[in-house]
Design a protein around this motif. Structure first.
Motif: not given
Length: 158
Positions: A4-7, A114-119
């Motif tokens: 669930i970590e997001q950027r 990018f992945d869905e978490n903004g990484l």
């Protein structure tokens, strides 16, 4: 890393959020802190940087550590080139000198996924180094974040 970590900002990108993502990347790279920069990438992020191929945060930290030992007084400007969905293309230029005092401006293009978490899951960079005289430098801000009032690449004619 927690799933669930997001950027933020997160994809899909708008013009505004893509510009924001580019500036956040520029700001992080201008810290010259490999561990901090690596946090923007997935644990298994894949890179092509010039002719070097890397995978994973550990390899990214090692690469950036080597880079900033060699590229002294590094200052970077990035500019959005294009975006769609979870992809961003940027152009950039950075100035640095070697341990003999020879200055360079390095020009390049990057493609980011990018992945869905903004990484960032993928980074493909093509870069060319051009020797410059110290008097030809255009980046004179103190080490760290480029000031908001400092011209960007297009404004500098780069």
């Amino acid at each position: 890393m927690s799933s669930i970590e997001q950027r933020p900002p997160l994809p899909p990108f708008t013009r505004e959020t893509a510009i924001q993502k580019v500036r956040l990347a520029e700001d992080a790279w201008n810290t010259r802190d490999p561990s901090r920069v690596a946090l923007a990438y997935t644990l298994d992020s894949r890179w092509r940087n010039r002719a070097e191929f890397l995978q994973g945060r550990g390899a990214i930290v090692d690469f950036l550590t080597r880079k900033w030992v060699r590229e002294l007084d590094y200052r970077l400007i990035k500019e959005l080139w294009a975006f769609e969905g979870n992809r961003i293309a940027v152009r950039f230029a950075y100035e640095w000198h070697d341990d003999s005092g020879n200055w360079f401006r390095s020009y390049g293009n990057e493609n980011w996924l990018f992945d869905e978490n903004g990484l960032m899951a993928e980074r493909h960079a093509s870069i060319n180094d051009v020797p410059i005289a110290a008097a030809a430098r255009k980046y004179h801000w103190p080490q760290g974040r480029r000031p908001d009032d400092h011209p960007g690449l297009s404004d500098l004619g780069l």
